[in-house]
Design a protein around this motif. Sequence first.
Motif, PDB file in Angstrom:
ATOM      1  N   GLY A 221       0.822  -1.213   0.000  1.00 40.87           N
ATOM      2  CA  GLY A 221       0.000   0.000   0.000  1.00 40.87           C
ATOM      3  C   GLY A 221       0.850   1.255   0.000  1.00 40.87           C
ATOM      4  O   GLY A 221       0.572   2.223  -0.718  1.00 40.87           O
ATOM      5  N   ALA A 222       1.937   1.246   0.805  1.00 35.66           N
ATOM      6  CA  ALA A 222       2.838   2.395   0.848  1.00 35.66           C
ATOM      7  C   ALA A 222       3.551   2.577  -0.492  1.00 35.66           C
ATOM      8  O   ALA A 222       3.727   3.707  -0.970  1.00 35.66           O
ATOM      9  N   ALA A 223       3.970   1.464  -1.111  1.00 30.09           N
ATOM     10  CA  ALA A 223       4.677   1.550  -2.400  1.00 30.09           C
ATOM     11  C   ALA A 223       3.768   2.084  -3.499  1.00 30.09           C
ATOM     12  O   ALA A 223       4.198   2.869  -4.354  1.00 30.09           O
ATOM     13  N   ILE A 224       2.492   1.681  -3.479  1.00 28.55           N
ATOM     14  CA  ILE A 224       1.549   2.170  -4.497  1.00 28.55           C
ATOM     15  C   ILE A 224       1.372   3.678  -4.384  1.00 28.55           C
ATOM     16  O   ILE A 224       1.369   4.398  -5.390  1.00 28.55           O
ATOM     17  N   HIS A 225       1.261   4.148  -3.178  1.00 27.93           N
ATOM     18  CA  HIS A 225       0.950   5.567  -2.976  1.00 27.93           C
ATOM     19  C   HIS A 225       2.185   6.456  -3.037  1.00 27.93           C
ATOM     20  O   HIS A 225       2.136   7.568  -3.561  1.00 27.93           O
ATOM     21  N   ASP A 226       3.311   5.963  -2.485  1.00 27.63           N
ATOM     22  CA  ASP A 226       4.486   6.817  -2.332  1.00 27.63           C
ATOM     23  C   ASP A 226       5.550   6.600  -3.390  1.00 27.63           C
ATOM     24  O   ASP A 226       6.499   7.379  -3.488  1.00 27.63           O
ATOM     25  N   GLY A 227       5.427   5.532  -4.190  1.00 23.89           N
ATOM     26  CA  GLY A 227       6.432   5.267  -5.211  1.00 23.89           C
ATOM     27  C   GLY A 227       6.284   6.185  -6.414  1.00 23.89           C
ATOM     28  O   GLY A 227       5.418   7.068  -6.458  1.00 23.89           O
ATOM     29  N   ALA A 228       7.150   5.967  -7.393  1.00 23.66           N
ATOM     30  CA  ALA A 228       7.085   6.763  -8.630  1.00 23.66           C
ATOM     31  C   ALA A 228       5.724   6.567  -9.293  1.00 23.66           C
ATOM     32  O   ALA A 228       5.247   5.433  -9.448  1.00 23.66           O
ATOM     33  N   GLN A 229       5.094   7.673  -9.686  1.00 21.01           N
ATOM     34  CA  GLN A 229       3.723   7.630 -10.207  1.00 21.01           C
ATOM     35  C   GLN A 229       3.717   7.691 -11.742  1.00 21.01           C
ATOM     36  O   GLN A 229       4.406   8.516 -12.341  1.00 21.01           O
ATOM     37  N   PRO A 230       2.927   6.814 -12.376  1.00 23.26           N
ATOM     38  CA  PRO A 230       2.800   6.882 -13.847  1.00 23.26           C
ATOM     39  C   PRO A 230       1.898   8.044 -14.236  1.00 23.26           C
ATOM     40  O   PRO A 230       1.203   8.625 -13.386  1.00 23.26           O
ATOM     41  N   PRO A 231       1.885   8.430 -15.512  1.00 22.23           N
ATOM     42  CA  PRO A 231       0.970   9.499 -15.958  1.00 22.23           C
ATOM     43  C   PRO A 231      -0.474   9.149 -15.609  1.00 22.23           C
ATOM     44  O   PRO A 231      -0.897   7.995 -15.730  1.00 22.23           O
ATOM     45  N   ALA A 232      -1.235  10.146 -15.167  1.00 23.71           N
ATOM     46  CA  ALA A 232      -2.618   9.918 -14.731  1.00 23.71           C
ATOM     47  C   ALA A 232      -3.471   9.308 -15.824  1.00 23.71           C
ATOM     48  O   ALA A 232      -4.392   8.520 -15.557  1.00 23.71           O
ATOM     49  N   THR A 233      -3.176   9.641 -17.101  1.00 28.45           N
ATOM     50  CA  THR A 233      -4.005   9.131 -18.215  1.00 28.45           C
ATOM     51  C   THR A 233      -3.853   7.622 -18.388  1.00 28.45           C
ATOM     52  O   THR A 233      -4.722   6.983 -18.978  1.00 28.45           O
ATOM     53  N   LEU A 234      -2.759   7.058 -17.887  1.00 27.24           N
ATOM     54  CA  LEU A 234      -2.521   5.621 -18.056  1.00 27.24           C
ATOM     55  C   LEU A 234      -3.189   4.778 -16.974  1.00 27.24           C
ATOM     56  O   LEU A 234      -3.243   3.552 -17.094  1.00 27.24           O
ATOM     57  N   ILE A 235      -3.652   5.414 -15.885  1.00 28.24           N
ATOM     58  CA  ILE A 235      -4.219   4.624 -14.780  1.00 28.24           C
ATOM     59  C   ILE A 235      -5.704   4.949 -14.595  1.00 28.24           C
ATOM     60  O   ILE A 235      -6.226   4.910 -13.479  1.00 28.24           O
ATOM     61  N   THR A 236      -6.346   5.296 -15.696  1.00 32.43           N
ATOM     62  CA  THR A 236      -7.794   5.530 -15.675  1.00 32.43           C
ATOM     63  C   THR A 236      -8.450   4.665 -16.735  1.00 32.43           C
ATOM     64  O   THR A 236      -7.793   4.202 -17.678  1.00 32.43           O
ATOM     65  N   GLY A 237      -9.735   4.446 -16.564  1.00 30.15           N
ATOM     66  CA  GLY A 237     -10.469   3.635 -17.516  1.00 30.15           C
ATOM     67  C   GLY A 237     -11.189   2.487 -16.834  1.00 30.15           C
ATOM     68  O   GLY A 237     -10.981   2.214 -15.649  1.00 30.15           O
ATOM     69  N   PRO A 238     -12.049   1.789 -17.575  1.00 29.87           N
ATOM     70  CA  PRO A 238     -12.857   0.710 -16.989  1.00 29.87           C
ATOM     71  C   PRO A 238     -12.036  -0.389 -16.327  1.00 29.87           C
ATOM     72  O   PRO A 238     -12.396  -0.878 -15.258  1.00 29.87           O
ATOM     73  N   ALA A 239     -10.906  -0.785 -16.963  1.00 28.19           N
ATOM     74  CA  ALA A 239     -10.107  -1.875 -16.403  1.00 28.19           C
ATOM     75  C   ALA A 239      -9.481  -1.453 -15.071  1.00 28.19           C
ATOM     76  O   ALA A 239      -9.432  -2.245 -14.118  1.00 28.19           O
ATOM     77  N   TRP A 240      -9.028  -0.207 -15.004  1.00 28.89           N
ATOM     78  CA  TRP A 240      -8.441   0.278 -13.757  1.00 28.89           C
ATOM     79  C   TRP A 240      -9.505   0.412 -12.672  1.00 28.89           C
ATOM     80  O   TRP A 240      -9.247   0.097 -11.496  1.00 28.89           O
ATOM     81  N   ASP A 241     -10.698   0.868 -13.054  1.00 27.90           N
ATOM     82  CA  ASP A 241     -11.784   0.960 -12.063  1.00 27.90           C
ATOM     83  C   ASP A 241     -12.133  -0.435 -11.532  1.00 27.90           C
ATOM     84  O   ASP A 241     -12.383  -0.620 -10.335  1.00 27.90           O
TER      85      ASP A 241
END
Length: 543
Positions: free
Chosen positions: A424-444
């Motif tokens: 959980g800490a790594a997901i939130h605090d690690g290097a973040q990908p572009p926001a456009t790549l982590i949106t969409g039906p599959a991510w939801d």
Amino acid sequence: MMLALELLGGIGLFLLGMSMLTDGLKLAAGDGLRAILRGWTRTPARGLISGALLTGLVQSSSAVTVATIGFVNAGLLTLRHAVWVIFGANVGTTMTAWLVALIGLKLDIGAFALPIIGFGVMAQMLGGKRPRLAGFGQALAGFGLFFLGISVLKGGFETLLPWFESLDLAEAGFFAPFAFLLFGTALAALAQSSSAAIAIILTATAGGGLPLELAGAGIIGANIGTTSTAIFASAGATPAAKRVALAHIVFNFYSGIAAFLLLYPLINASHWLADLILADTQDEPLTLALFNTLLNVFGVILIWPFASRMIDWLQGRYKSEDETIGRPAHLDPTLAAVPALALRGLVLEIERMMNLAFERAAKRLGAEAGHTNGNGDAGILALGQSIRDFIADLSRQSLPSDVVNALPDLIRSIHHVEEAVTEGAAIHDGAQPPATLITGPAWDRLRDGVLATLVTSAGAPDAFKTEFDQEMDEVDQAYQAIKKDLLESTAAGHTSVEAMELALLRARRMRRLAEAALKAERRLCPWAPVASGRVENTPVAQT
């Protein structure tokens, strides 16, 4: 001007020698410092002796104090044990004064200090990949520099002797001891070493120009001034480490003020002991070395009756969220005497740890990077260690079969909860990908699936197995869809490889978080009836 430069050079040689001696001895000792601090501090007396012996070995109370604060910071020592190590370090640091008085000011050490330095440097160079030999060589070279500095200081203060005598310090009245108290405090704070300040005072006294009462006041000030090291070491440390630093400050101020109020009786006692033991009350450096030892032993005797109360008072300072979380709510040492109650307390505590961890992970999945902090993570991990310690104590006795069968599952459940915290800490605090790549039906779909796994369930083991398979299958399908989309987008040139890898890593970590959460629940699920008080057939530990 030349005299001032000579004294400055002598102080510099002394401090450099002390630093090399301390670092070299620590390197030569290997993990001995850690082993002794962890294994020899179980009782107040053993902690006191350990602190004194270690400080005498490495010739620095500051080094032992900083190491102790570091071990408390890492959770390797408790406050109750560490406090007595600090008390012992104050006694052990008096060894430097004895070295100066018995060797540095008695012998023409300057004549063979240079060969000692030479042999030490050669041993350090020849040590190569043998750290203990290199450490021994560094310590030997530091030992030579230590005494070479004393020799230079001695020569400088002998030149100043007529000036000291012209001041008639013996008739200066009450304010002179107070001024020397402040002088010793400032000197130790600047040098970051009470040993250095005391060595300078002993050297200045050797010629007889500085009255013993004023030198004694300076030594008391040096013991107070060395607390600055603990203050610096505790900056940014955990609350537990700050309490250790505060214990060091309280002890040194408490013993220092008491000794200053009894300055003249303590000086007289040192005279008497010097005459009784050494048969030489005219040797002022030796008398002052005795005074320094008497001062610190006197401080330990004074504080011993109040130590438990002081530790209890310290426990209430510097409260933090992590410590509140990390303190078990359902476990008590008395439970170990009744294994059935101990098992119930363990299940309840792990459920509490799980709920705290899953709640934090869920918040992090729904928050933007930087909108939550790490406060609480350390507390959850500390809680896991406290539960393990309780299990270790419980396992030392004969246990019924149901408790024996439960313990492997409970330990694995703790491990999986800790994995969930880390992911959980790594997901939130690690290097973040572009926001456009982590949106969409599959991510939801992936996010909803992971959040579903973070809702704890206390159903029957068979029903939970079905739920586990369904929830994990949902997460896997969403993960595979995201992976396929990212690879196709990268192959078509729409997404850079670096951005794709960051997005894929985030999805992979979300999948690992869900898996860790479900495994933690699966391990704990068979034993949930114990916490609710229901008696069922004893489950068999899972493989």
